[in-house]
Each structure stands twice: as structure tokens, then as C-alpha cells.
Design an enzyme around this catalytic site. Structure first.
Site, short mmCIF file in Angstrom:
data_model
loop_
_atom_site.label_atom_id
_atom_site.label_comp_id
_atom_site.label_asym_id
_atom_site.label_seq_id
_atom_site.Cartn_x
_atom_site.Cartn_y
_atom_site.Cartn_z
N SER A 1 -2.74 7.71 13.50
CA SER A 1 -2.63 7.97 14.92
C SER A 1 -3.68 8.43 16.15
O SER A 1 -4.47 8.42 15.22
CB SER A 1 -1.47 9.22 14.77
OG SER A 1 -2.49 10.38 14.82
N GLN B 1 0.70 -1.27 0.03
CA GLN B 1 -0.02 -0.10 -0.63
C GLN B 1 1.08 1.12 0.65
O GLN B 1 1.25 1.67 1.08
CB GLN B 1 -0.87 0.22 1.04
CG GLN B 1 -1.59 1.50 1.29
CD GLN B 1 -2.73 0.91 3.12
OE1 GLN B 1 -3.60 0.10 2.26
NE2 GLN B 1 -2.30 1.67 3.41
N GLY B 2 1.04 2.23 -1.04
CA GLY B 2 1.29 3.41 -0.95
C GLY B 2 0.56 4.68 -0.70
O GLY B 2 0.58 5.43 -1.65
N TYR B 3 0.71 5.08 0.56
CA TYR B 3 0.11 5.98 1.00
C TYR B 3 0.98 6.91 2.01
O TYR B 3 0.71 8.23 1.58
CB TYR B 3 -1.56 5.54 2.40
CG TYR B 3 -2.17 5.07 1.52
CD1 TYR B 3 -1.81 4.58 0.58
CD2 TYR B 3 -3.43 4.82 2.20
CE1 TYR B 3 -3.93 4.44 -0.46
CE2 TYR B 3 -4.94 4.26 1.41
CZ TYR B 3 -5.26 4.28 0.26
OH TYR B 3 -6.21 4.06 -0.54
N SER B 4 1.48 6.24 3.01
CA SER B 4 1.73 7.06 3.88
C SER B 4 3.26 8.15 2.84
O SER B 4 4.16 6.90 2.30
CB SER B 4 2.20 6.90 5.54
OG SER B 4 1.04 6.63 6.04
N SER C 1 4.13 -1.67 4.91
CA SER C 1 4.91 -2.89 4.45
C SER C 1 4.87 -3.75 3.36
O SER C 1 4.09 -3.36 2.45
CB SER C 1 3.04 -3.22 5.62
OG SER C 1 3.29 -2.07 6.58
N GLU D 1 -3.73 10.58 17.75
CA GLU D 1 -4.61 12.02 17.36
C GLU D 1 -5.49 12.12 16.12
O GLU D 1 -6.17 13.38 16.26
CB GLU D 1 -3.17 13.47 17.33
CG GLU D 1 -2.43 12.94 19.05
CD GLU D 1 -1.70 12.08 18.90
OE1 GLU D 1 -0.42 11.69 20.20
OE2 GLU D 1 -1.38 11.41 17.29
N GLU E 1 -9.88 -1.38 7.19
CA GLU E 1 -8.63 -2.27 8.06
C GLU E 1 -9.22 -2.41 9.24
O GLU E 1 -9.17 -3.42 10.01
CB GLU E 1 -7.61 -1.65 8.10
CG GLU E 1 -7.07 -0.57 6.53
CD GLU E 1 -5.63 0.29 6.81
OE1 GLU E 1 -4.69 -0.27 6.50
OE2 GLU E 1 -6.02 1.51 7.28
#
Length: 381
Positions: A357, A115-118, A150, A359, A234
Site C-alpha cells: 500500500s 505467490q503465497g504471501y499476503s 493472483s 502507506e 516486481e
């Protein structure tokens, strides 16, 4: 509410147990294990009747399968991202051509995904993505960097959230692209060594990487909607399955406390009981919200619960062992060795950060559930 499984669910459980008895989980070759699961018909059981997966299972039967997988000691799945994240996304947003191309190889355990997100400047704040994808005829050329990806070293494909509209900001102008990883010179994967000594996470650099226009999921610029739909996947069934693994880890910590006498410490005993009780509450909450799509805060509540719980379990495991927690499992020979509890403690430090996160989860609950004013954003973003 009735939290028990039905007769058909228990029959499905017996079928799963018989299969595991005949096919003990493999740990030496994770790709071979994925293919064996596919050949047994156990990959894609939640995709529904469409001819793309293997056997079809109800929502509760999917939970049963996950529980039995954990109880059988099944290894971490290399195919999880393709099976449980990409496949349902293609069923919801993809074209028929995309489904027929990508779902069968996932169901057979033959193609793996990441997964290419962050990104370095856009972790939990996904709308800050800067990776660019420029249309060039019947393809897109992608340049940028992803991080905390990951299983990128093992993946054959990556689904990438990239900015396709020049000058766009925040959630506008993003697109969801399917990108083959075998592009030497255009894609570089660098493992990130963690405190636990493992390298599940990676940095991925795209330098003119190619994605075909036919592998755009949804319309160009509609990537935010597609990405948000994927993130909701998820949680749910995977959360319940995850809790079975948590129970195994808690039982191991309790056995350690009984064996070394730490259970006689009233403070530690109270913490052990609290961990057990909180895990039961998490299970009931997950079952209560299973399959619901009308509660925008449920995924965030679940993430807050299990992230903090697992981090506290890691801390408790070290407290139960005392000074012995600081030594390795064998004689020191210069190697960086950890036992299961030590790895769990170190890895769980990130549980309240990755996957959104704490937050960010609290902001989602405040804004989307409680209706509180949105957090002010910097104009430059």
C-alpha cells in the site's frame, strides 16, 4: 541522460516485431499462448546465460521486448509470476537442483506459478505472516490461509512464505517453500469476485499441504531475506512494460474526449495533459533507475507514482464520459457487463493498495532512505 535505445536494441525490436507478425497474440487459450512464447524462445530472456532459459537479452532489450509485447496487444501473461519473480529468485538463492527442476518448465511455458504471501491479517505488513509449516521428516506440512493470490486457479505451483519456527515473531522464523497446488483435500482455492466482475485474485487454504524439504529455498528461517529479494523484482523492467499499457489506455481516453467533445472543457483538457506529462516523467524515472541495486527507495517511489497515476486515469476516463460512464456496452439482459474503461476504473481503485500500500511505501522511503525513526509496532505483534 540518454534515454534512447541503441542499434542492437532496435535490431532486437525488429526481431520481436517480425515474430509477432508471424505469431499474432492468442487470447482464447492462455496456456497454449504461454507454450507458443516458450517455443519461440521468448520466456526467460532476462535470466542470463545459464542454459535454463531461451535466448538471452540485455536489460534494455528486455524493455524492448516488453514494449513490443504490449504494442502487439499481447494478453495478460499467466506465466509472469514464474518467469519474472520465482525464476530470478531461484537463480539468486536456489540450489542447482532446484534451478534444473523448475526453470526449464517455466521457460517452455508448461508450469505456472502463484505467490503465497499476503494473508487476511498480513497484507502489506508481510512480517505478520501466520501460516505455519511444520517439519515432518523430509517434508513440511503447511497450514494456514493466503489471500489476494493472483492466478491461483491456473497455477501448478505456489511459492509460500510460512513460519517454521514455533513462537517466532515478525521477520524471524520464516521460510520460503515451493508447494505443488495439485493436492486435493489439502489445498482449496476460492476465487474472489471483484467490482470489475473478474476473479484474478483468490483465497488459498492450506490444510496439511505437503512441501518437500528439497524445495526449501535458502536456509530454514531465512525466508524473509529471500522474500524481500523477490519483492524487489516486481519493479524495474516490468514497470516500464506496464507503462506501455498505460499509454494505450490514456490514448483511448483521449480519443473518447475528442469524439464526444469533452476535450473542449478546459478542466478536463488540463487533466488529460497532466496525465500525459506525468506518464513521460514516470518513464524517464524508470529508465534512470533501471538496473540499480543501490537505491532502496527506488521501488517504493515507482509504486507510489504509478499506483496514484493509474487510479487518477480511471477517474478521468469516467469524467470524460460523463453520465454515459454509468451504462453498460450493450442492452441490459441481466448480465454484469463492462467495457474496457469501466473495468479499468474499477480495478484501478486497488492500485494504491495491492503490491504494498501507499502507506507502506512511504514508510519504506522515510525509514530506509531519509533515516527517520521507525514506526512503533504493537508489542503483541
Amino acid at each position: 541522460m540518454d534515454f534512447e535505445f541503441g542499434v542492437e536494441d532496435e535490431a532486437f525490436r525488429s526481431e520481436a516485431r517480425e515474430w509477432f507478425h508471424a505469431h499474432p497474440p492468442q487470447r482464447g487459450d492462455p496456456r497454449a499462448w504461454e507454450r507458443e512464447l516458450g517455443a519461440g524462445g521468448w520466456v526467460g530472456i532476462g535470466w542470463g546465460a545459464g542454459g535454463f532459459g531461451n535466448r538471452t537479452a540485455s536489460l534494455t532489450q528486455q524493455v524492448v521486448w516488453g514494449e513490443e509485447y504490449a504494442r502487439a496487444g499481447g494478453p495478460t501473461r499467466l506465466g509472469h509470476i514464474g518467469e519474472n519473480l520465482l525464476a530470478p529468485t531461484l537463480l539468486a538463492h536456489g540450489t542447482e537442483e532446484q534451478r534444473r527442476r523448475f526453470l526449464p518448465p517455466i521457460a517452455r511455458g508448461e508450469e505456472l506459478w502463484c505467490q503465497g504471501y499476503s494473508e487476511p491479517g498480513a497484507g502489506s505488513d508481510l512480517a505478520g505472516v501466520r501460516t505455519r509449516a511444520v517439519r515432518d521428516g523430509d517434508r513440511y506440512l503447511i497450514s494456514g490461509q493466503k489471500i489476494w493470490t493472483s492466478l491461483a486457479l491456473d497455477a501448478d505451483w505456489c511459492f509460500v512464505l510460512a513460519r517454521t519456527e514455533e513462537g517466532s515473531v515478525r521477520h524471524r522464523g520464516l521460510s520460503f517453500l515451493l508447494v505443488p497446488m495439485d493436492q486435493p483435500g489439502r489445498i482449496e482455492v476460492r476465487p474472489i469476485r471483484q467490482m470489475s466482475g473478474t476473479s484474478e485474485f483468490n483465497e488459498v487454504f492450506f490444510d496439511g499441504a505437503v512441501a518437500h524439504a528439497r524445495d526449501l529455498v535458502g536456509a530454514e528461517g531465512d525466508g524473509w531475506r529471500v522474500a524481500m529479494g523477490l519483492l524487489a523484482l516486481e519493479r524495474g523492467v516490468s514497470t516500464l512494460v506496464q507503462q506501455v499499457g498505460f499509454a494505450v489506455e490514456l490514448e483511448d481516453v483521449i480519443r473518447t474526449a475528442v469524439r464526444n467533445g469533452a476535450v473542449r472543457d478546459p478542466v478536463l483538457a488540463e487533466r488529460l495533459v497532466r496525465q500525459w506529462a506525468e506518464l513521460r516523467v514516470m518513464r524517464w524515472n524508470a529508465l534512470r533507475t533501471l538496473g540499480r541495486t543501490d537505491d532502496p527507495g527506488a521501488p517504493s517511489v515507482a509504486k507510489l507514482l504509478w499506483g496514484g497515476w493509474h487510479r487518477r486515469l480511471g477517474e478521468l476516463a469516467m469524467a470524460v464520459r460523463g453520465a454515459a460512464a454509468t451504462s453498460g456496452p450493450g442492452p441490459w439482459d441481466g448480465a454484469y457487463e463492462l467495457d474496457d474503461q469501466q473495468r479499468m476504473f474499477l480495478f484501478s481503485r486497488a492500485d494504491t493498495i495491492y503490491g504494498g500500500s501507499d502507506e507502506i511505501q512511504r514508510n519504506i522511503i522515510a525509514e530506509r532512505v531519509l533515516g527517520l525513526p521507525r514506526e512503533a509496532k504493537e508489542e503483541s505483534r
